[in-house]
Design a protein around this motif. Structure first.
Motif, mmCIF file in Angstrom:
data_model
loop_
_atom_site.group_PDB
_atom_site.id
_atom_site.type_symbol
_atom_site.label_atom_id
_atom_site.label_comp_id
_atom_site.label_asym_id
_atom_site.label_seq_id
_atom_site.Cartn_x
_atom_site.Cartn_y
_atom_site.Cartn_z
ATOM 1 N N TYR A 56 0.714 -1.068 0.237
ATOM 2 C CA TYR A 56 -0.254 -0.102 -0.298
ATOM 3 C C TYR A 56 0.725 1.396 0.625
ATOM 4 O O TYR A 56 1.695 1.463 0.929
ATOM 5 N N GLU A 57 0.484 1.790 -0.750
ATOM 6 C CA GLU A 57 1.619 3.205 -0.684
ATOM 7 C C GLU A 57 0.905 4.516 -0.122
ATOM 8 O O GLU A 57 -0.990 4.790 -1.012
ATOM 9 N N GLY A 58 1.321 4.964 1.369
ATOM 10 C CA GLY A 58 0.411 6.114 1.554
ATOM 11 C C GLY A 58 1.326 6.221 3.073
ATOM 12 O O GLY A 58 2.166 5.522 3.457
ATOM 13 N N ASP A 59 0.569 7.003 4.000
ATOM 14 C CA ASP A 59 1.582 7.295 4.883
ATOM 15 C C ASP A 59 0.631 6.830 6.398
ATOM 16 O O ASP A 59 -1.090 6.462 6.277
ATOM 17 N N ILE A 60 1.819 6.570 7.362
ATOM 18 C CA ILE A 60 0.810 5.794 8.773
ATOM 19 C C ILE A 60 -0.287 7.169 8.977
ATOM 20 O O ILE A 60 -0.721 6.157 10.461
ATOM 21 N N ALA A 61 0.076 7.772 8.574
ATOM 22 C CA ALA A 61 -0.998 8.774 9.080
ATOM 23 C C ALA A 61 -2.146 8.869 8.978
ATOM 24 O O ALA A 61 -3.188 9.340 9.543
ATOM 25 N N ASP A 62 -2.400 8.303 7.895
ATOM 26 C CA ASP A 62 -3.411 8.504 7.030
ATOM 27 C C ASP A 62 -4.664 7.234 7.733
ATOM 28 O O ASP A 62 -4.971 6.238 7.157
ATOM 29 N N GLY A 63 -5.818 7.743 8.568
ATOM 30 C CA GLY A 63 -6.461 6.209 8.954
ATOM 31 C C GLY A 63 -6.971 5.987 8.317
ATOM 32 O O GLY A 63 -7.599 4.587 8.735
ATOM 33 N N ALA A 64 -7.654 6.417 7.118
ATOM 34 C CA ALA A 64 -8.792 6.405 6.662
ATOM 35 C C ALA A 64 -7.708 4.801 5.417
ATOM 36 O O ALA A 64 -8.472 3.338 5.406
ATOM 37 N N LEU A 65 -7.197 4.942 4.844
ATOM 38 C CA LEU A 65 -5.400 4.261 4.691
ATOM 39 C C LEU A 65 -5.550 3.171 5.154
ATOM 40 O O LEU A 65 -5.487 1.713 6.056
ATOM 41 N N ILE A 66 -4.953 2.976 6.816
ATOM 42 C CA ILE A 66 -4.746 2.089 8.171
ATOM 43 C C ILE A 66 -6.016 1.497 8.210
ATOM 44 O O ILE A 66 -5.502 0.049 8.226
ATOM 45 N N GLY A 67 -6.805 2.302 8.086
ATOM 46 C CA GLY A 67 -8.279 1.071 8.012
ATOM 47 C C GLY A 67 -8.972 0.251 7.485
ATOM 48 O O GLY A 67 -9.329 -0.845 7.598
ATOM 49 N N ARG A 68 -8.206 0.614 6.182
ATOM 50 C CA ARG A 68 -8.080 -0.641 4.486
ATOM 51 C C ARG A 68 -7.249 -1.665 5.143
ATOM 52 O O ARG A 68 -7.899 -2.448 4.658
ATOM 53 N N VAL A 69 -6.692 -0.912 5.615
ATOM 54 C CA VAL A 69 -5.521 -2.041 5.417
ATOM 55 C C VAL A 69 -5.860 -3.346 6.306
ATOM 56 O O VAL A 69 -6.410 -4.390 6.427
ATOM 57 N N PHE A 70 -5.966 -2.615 7.390
ATOM 58 C CA PHE A 70 -6.673 -3.714 9.061
ATOM 59 C C PHE A 70 -7.997 -4.556 8.091
ATOM 60 O O PHE A 70 -7.766 -5.727 8.903
ATOM 61 N N SER A 71 -8.796 -3.676 7.440
ATOM 62 C CA SER A 71 -10.122 -4.271 7.093
ATOM 63 C C SER A 71 -9.500 -6.126 5.980
ATOM 64 O O SER A 71 -9.752 -6.156 6.374
ATOM 65 N N GLU A 72 -8.733 -5.521 5.233
ATOM 66 C CA GLU A 72 -8.625 -6.353 3.806
ATOM 67 C C GLU A 72 -7.930 -7.464 4.688
ATOM 68 O O GLU A 72 -7.598 -7.964 4.008
ATOM 69 N N HIS A 73 -6.745 -6.734 6.034
ATOM 70 C CA HIS A 73 -5.785 -8.120 5.923
ATOM 71 C C HIS A 73 -6.435 -8.578 7.840
ATOM 72 O O HIS A 73 -4.983 -8.988 8.278
ATOM 73 N N LEU A 74 -6.697 -8.454 8.298
ATOM 74 C CA LEU A 74 -7.428 -8.898 9.727
ATOM 75 C C LEU A 74 -7.220 -10.014 9.553
ATOM 76 O O LEU A 74 -8.284 -11.150 9.406
ATOM 77 N N ASP A 75 -6.397 -10.955 10.477
ATOM 78 C CA ASP A 75 -6.838 -12.130 10.828
ATOM 79 C C ASP A 75 -7.109 -12.844 12.001
ATOM 80 O O ASP A 75 -7.263 -12.027 12.715
ATOM 81 N N SER A 76 -8.546 -13.637 11.801
ATOM 82 C CA SER A 76 -9.623 -14.544 12.740
ATOM 83 C C SER A 76 -9.376 -14.606 13.286
ATOM 84 O O SER A 76 -8.243 -15.826 13.254
#
Length: 76
Positions: A56-76
């Motif tokens: 993912y290209e972006g900044d760690i401070a981008d809350g929306a991006l971080i939310g997307r990363v976690f929603s797409e890769h959250l381990d169950s």
């Protein structure tokens, strides 16, 4: 959690994973059986260090991006 319970990590987020140190950490994670997810703004990192990995290209401070990363890769 008791001292007998074990947490198994299968996916890790590596901020700065397109840089030299971050890409080395990502390789070590792969060697250990983990799946690295790379986040980097490419200010100093190199895109070629992310080839073949989830990136993912972006900044760690981008809350929306971080939310997307976690929603797409959250381990169950």
């Amino acid at each position: 959690m008791t001292d007998r319970e074990e947490i198994i990590v299968t996916t890790v987020l590596i901020a700065g994973g397109a840089g030299y140190i971050g890409s080395t950490v990502a390789s070590a994670c792969l060697d250990a059986g983990m799946t690295p997810v790379i986040l980097d703004n490419l200010a100093r990192g190199r895109r070629e260090f992310t080839e073949g990995r989830t990136f993912y290209e972006g900044d760690i401070a981008d809350g929306a991006l971080i939310g997307r990363v976690f929603s797409e890769h959250l381990d169950s």
